[in-house]
Design a protein around this motif. Sequence first.
Motif, PDB file in Angstrom:
ATOM      1  N   VAL A   1       0.850  -1.189   0.000  1.00  0.00           N
ATOM      2  CA  VAL A   1       0.000   0.000   0.000  1.00  0.00           C
ATOM      3  C   VAL A   1       0.883   1.236   0.000  1.00  0.00           C
ATOM      4  O   VAL A   1       1.764   1.381   0.847  1.00  0.00           O
ATOM      5  N   VAL A   2       0.661   2.112  -0.971  1.00  0.00           N
ATOM      6  CA  VAL A   2       1.388   3.378  -1.048  1.00  0.00           C
ATOM      7  C   VAL A   2       0.472   4.493  -0.559  1.00  0.00           C
ATOM      8  O   VAL A   2      -0.655   4.635  -1.039  1.00  0.00           O
ATOM      9  N   VAL A   3       0.962   5.259   0.419  1.00  0.00           N
ATOM     10  CA  VAL A   3       0.185   6.342   1.022  1.00  0.00           C
ATOM     11  C   VAL A   3       0.865   7.669   0.701  1.00  0.00           C
ATOM     12  O   VAL A   3       2.072   7.824   0.938  1.00  0.00           O
ATOM     13  N   LEU A   4       0.093   8.617   0.166  1.00  0.00           N
ATOM     14  CA  LEU A   4       0.652   9.955  -0.048  1.00  0.00           C
ATOM     15  C   LEU A   4      -0.370  11.006   0.327  1.00  0.00           C
ATOM     16  O   LEU A   4      -1.572  10.823   0.148  1.00  0.00           O
ATOM     17  N   SER A   5       0.129  12.092   0.886  1.00  0.00           N
ATOM     18  CA  SER A   5      -0.734  13.201   1.272  1.00  0.00           C
ATOM     19  C   SER A   5      -0.466  14.379   0.338  1.00  0.00           C
ATOM     20  O   SER A   5       0.607  14.479  -0.263  1.00  0.00           O
ATOM     21  N   THR A   6      -1.435  15.255   0.238  1.00  0.00           N
ATOM     22  CA  THR A   6      -1.301  16.410  -0.642  1.00  0.00           C
ATOM     23  C   THR A   6      -1.517  17.696   0.143  1.00  0.00           C
ATOM     24  O   THR A   6      -2.258  17.730   1.125  1.00  0.00           O
ATOM     25  N   GLY A   7      -0.863  18.751  -0.312  1.00  0.00           N
ATOM     26  CA  GLY A   7      -1.049  20.056   0.308  1.00  0.00           C
ATOM     27  C   GLY A   7       0.253  20.824   0.383  1.00  0.00           C
ATOM     28  O   GLY A   7       1.231  20.355   0.970  1.00  0.00           O
ATOM     29  N   SER A   8       0.298  22.011  -0.206  1.00  0.00           N
ATOM     30  CA  SER A   8       1.499  22.840  -0.173  1.00  0.00           C
ATOM     31  C   SER A   8       1.799  23.357   1.227  1.00  0.00           C
ATOM     32  O   SER A   8       2.911  23.818   1.501  1.00  0.00           O
ATOM     33  N   GLU A   9       0.822  23.261   2.130  1.00  0.00           N
ATOM     34  CA  GLU A   9       1.026  23.742   3.503  1.00  0.00           C
ATOM     35  C   GLU A   9       1.721  22.713   4.391  1.00  0.00           C
ATOM     36  O   GLU A   9       2.089  23.020   5.526  1.00  0.00           O
ATOM     37  N   LEU A  10       1.903  21.500   3.883  1.00  0.00           N
ATOM     38  CA  LEU A  10       2.422  20.414   4.718  1.00  0.00           C
ATOM     39  C   LEU A  10       3.949  20.393   4.744  1.00  0.00           C
ATOM     40  O   LEU A  10       4.593  20.513   3.706  1.00  0.00           O
ATOM     41  N   VAL A  11       4.495  20.218   5.947  1.00  0.00           N
ATOM     42  CA  VAL A  11       5.943  20.029   6.102  1.00  0.00           C
ATOM     43  C   VAL A  11       6.159  18.790   6.959  1.00  0.00           C
ATOM     44  O   VAL A  11       5.267  18.338   7.683  1.00  0.00           O
ATOM     45  N   GLN A  12       7.376  18.248   6.880  1.00  0.00           N
ATOM     46  CA  GLN A  12       7.686  17.022   7.598  1.00  0.00           C
ATOM     47  C   GLN A  12       7.951  17.306   9.074  1.00  0.00           C
ATOM     48  O   GLN A  12       8.459  18.365   9.434  1.00  0.00           O
ATOM     49  N   PRO A  13       7.618  16.368   9.946  1.00  0.00           N
ATOM     50  CA  PRO A  13       7.972  16.522  11.360  1.00  0.00           C
ATOM     51  C   PRO A  13       9.472  16.790  11.511  1.00  0.00           C
ATOM     52  O   PRO A  13      10.282  16.286  10.725  1.00  0.00           O
ATOM     53  N   ASP A  14       9.836  17.552  12.500  1.00  0.00           N
ATOM     54  CA  ASP A  14      11.203  17.986  12.802  1.00  0.00           C
ATOM     55  C   ASP A  14      11.638  19.189  11.975  1.00  0.00           C
ATOM     56  O   ASP A  14      12.667  19.800  12.264  1.00  0.00           O
ATOM     57  N   ALA A  15      10.877  19.529  10.929  1.00  0.00           N
ATOM     58  CA  ALA A  15      11.216  20.726  10.153  1.00  0.00           C
ATOM     59  C   ALA A  15      10.663  21.967  10.867  1.00  0.00           C
ATOM     60  O   ALA A  15       9.786  21.881  11.731  1.00  0.00           O
ATOM     61  N   GLU A  16      11.176  23.112  10.498  1.00  0.00           N
ATOM     62  CA  GLU A  16      10.715  24.357  11.101  1.00  0.00           C
ATOM     63  C   GLU A  16       9.416  24.805  10.442  1.00  0.00           C
ATOM     64  O   GLU A  16       9.295  24.832   9.212  1.00  0.00           O
ATOM     65  N   LEU A  17       8.423  25.102  11.279  1.00  0.00           N
ATOM     66  CA  LEU A  17       7.146  25.578  10.754  1.00  0.00           C
ATOM     67  C   LEU A  17       7.233  27.069  10.438  1.00  0.00           C
ATOM     68  O   LEU A  17       7.695  27.864  11.246  1.00  0.00           O
ATOM     69  N   ARG A  18       6.766  27.427   9.250  1.00  0.00           N
ATOM     70  CA  ARG A  18       6.669  28.830   8.869  1.00  0.00           C
ATOM     71  C   ARG A  18       5.202  29.231   8.833  1.00  0.00           C
ATOM     72  O   ARG A  18       4.308  28.392   8.978  1.00  0.00           O
ATOM     73  N   ALA A  19       4.961  30.487   8.634  1.00  0.00           N
ATOM     74  CA  ALA A  19       3.589  31.000   8.645  1.00  0.00           C
ATOM     75  C   ALA A  19       2.726  30.241   7.646  1.00  0.00           C
ATOM     76  O   ALA A  19       3.114  30.056   6.488  1.00  0.00           O
ATOM     77  N   GLY A  20       1.566  29.776   8.100  1.00  0.00           N
ATOM     78  CA  GLY A  20       0.626  29.091   7.224  1.00  0.00           C
ATOM     79  C   GLY A  20       0.910  27.615   7.021  1.00  0.00           C
ATOM     80  O   GLY A  20       0.190  26.960   6.251  1.00  0.00           O
ATOM     81  N   GLN A  21       1.916  27.081   7.678  1.00  0.00           N
ATOM     82  CA  GLN A  21       2.280  25.675   7.488  1.00  0.00           C
ATOM     83  C   GLN A  21       1.825  24.817   8.668  1.00  0.00           C
ATOM     84  O   GLN A  21       1.676  25.298   9.787  1.00  0.00           O
ATOM     85  N   ILE A  22       1.624  23.530   8.402  1.00  0.00           N
ATOM     86  CA  ILE A  22       1.316  22.550   9.444  1.00  0.00           C
ATOM     87  C   ILE A  22       2.120  21.291   9.161  1.00  0.00           C
ATOM     88  O   ILE A  22       2.587  21.074   8.036  1.00  0.00           O
ATOM     89  N   TYR A  23       2.294  20.485  10.180  1.00  0.00           N
ATOM     90  CA  TYR A  23       3.013  19.226   9.994  1.00  0.00           C
ATOM     91  C   TYR A  23       2.110  18.190   9.316  1.00  0.00           C
ATOM     92  O   TYR A  23       0.908  18.127   9.558  1.00  0.00           O
ATOM     93  N   ASP A  24       2.711  17.390   8.481  1.00  0.00           N
ATOM     94  CA  ASP A  24       1.990  16.308   7.788  1.00  0.00           C
ATOM     95  C   ASP A  24       1.830  15.134   8.747  1.00  0.00           C
ATOM     96  O   ASP A  24       2.770  14.388   8.992  1.00  0.00           O
TER      97      ASP A  24
END
Length: 440
Positions: free
Chosen positions: A210-233
């Motif tokens: 099973v291949v799982v993928l999420s979509t959304g330009s607002e998504l960043v990976q855990p441990d990355a720095e969140l910028r304005a308008g972003q959320i963790y995937d």
Amino acid sequence: MSSAAPRTAGPDHLWSVDEHLEDILATVRPLEPIELNLLDAQGCVLVEDVTVPVSLPPFDNSSMDGYAVRVADVAGASEEFPAVLEVVGDVAAGQADLLHVGPGQAARIMTGAPLPPGAETVVPVEWTDGGIGEGPASGMRARSLAPEGAEGHVHVYRPAEAHAHVRAKGSDVKAGDRALKEGTVLGPPQIALLAAIGRGRVRVRPRPRVVVLSTGSELVQPDAELRAGQIYDSNSFALTAAARDAGAIAYRVGAVADDAETLRSTIEDQLVRADLMVTTGGVSVGAYDVVKEALAHVADEDEPGSGVEFRKLAMQPGKPQGFGSIGPDHTPLLALPGNPVSSYVSFELFVRPAIRTLMGLEDVHRPRTRATLTADRALTSPKGRRQFLRGTYADGTVRPVGGAGSHLVAALAQADALIVVPEDVETVEPGTEVEVVLLG
């Protein structure tokens, strides 16, 4: 993998949960069986009965460290009047050439060793002096440290009945018995049994990929720095873990930006390792819902029945859904909404049964039960929608956790059940019996 195309209806048609699930399961077929080595077959489903070629145990053997003796020679033995027997040697596990135990004789025997000819029972070493002549022993001295332990005499302080401390041949399973039946999921105990009867390979349906993928330009990976308008995937992690929990081999793809062409290209690249594709996000009616944009017109003109259909379901959470098949192998694809709770509830209702169907299991659904609702106030539910509320279940009662919002991940982490409120029910009072889907 996939067969008939889903039924169709107008864009404003509201599909029921049962209709949508029925259509999904109608398009998914169990994977073709293959033969695998035992450890590779863990988690897979047998496609044939397995019979026992050789009895287990294959011979009478000792369940204790002690002495193999004749029953008559130890009858009436006591600490005051022990039976004194000649020790004729050792019998170790794996030994082929066995000693013969005659009248008045004993053989030191180790756990798992075959019962030697002439012997009728085993006396535990704790019932003897261990051949040392110093009263009851607590154990045997290692042969390398006490070679004389296999010689001389042993004092036996208690009698033993015939076949005491002996594992009889075939007492586990007998040759010709059915060891495992078709449809069995192979876990560690089943793998152990197959190895014990000499089966190094088995025919199974493989675990689905099973291949799982999420979509959304607002998504960043855990441990990355969140910028304005972003959320963790979080969705891709949750669904990949859920797919593994369901029995699949799951691959997580990093979040794809809101670009239809990039998404189409990513999905095409991933098809080579997918028996099932799962996407999350981008299935509603917004201007940036790229899954719907990218997949709504992917039907292959040369492949009848291919393509992905997007629907509105009479459920909460999880109203927008998509499913169909893509690619030359008609790989099933389920497109789930992007809100975390909507995504997870949709997985449990639709993706998990699809994975279990690919595995070849008969029972593909989570268990359900009835429970008494305990709550501080009445639950409300939108008319015409089947609502699935998070809850905790214990001892025949269920309590809601969190609100109805489809973004409340913290409440989801506490839940071990889904409370089902039918389409024709708008209010559920505390003390009412409700249907519950058990998640754990």
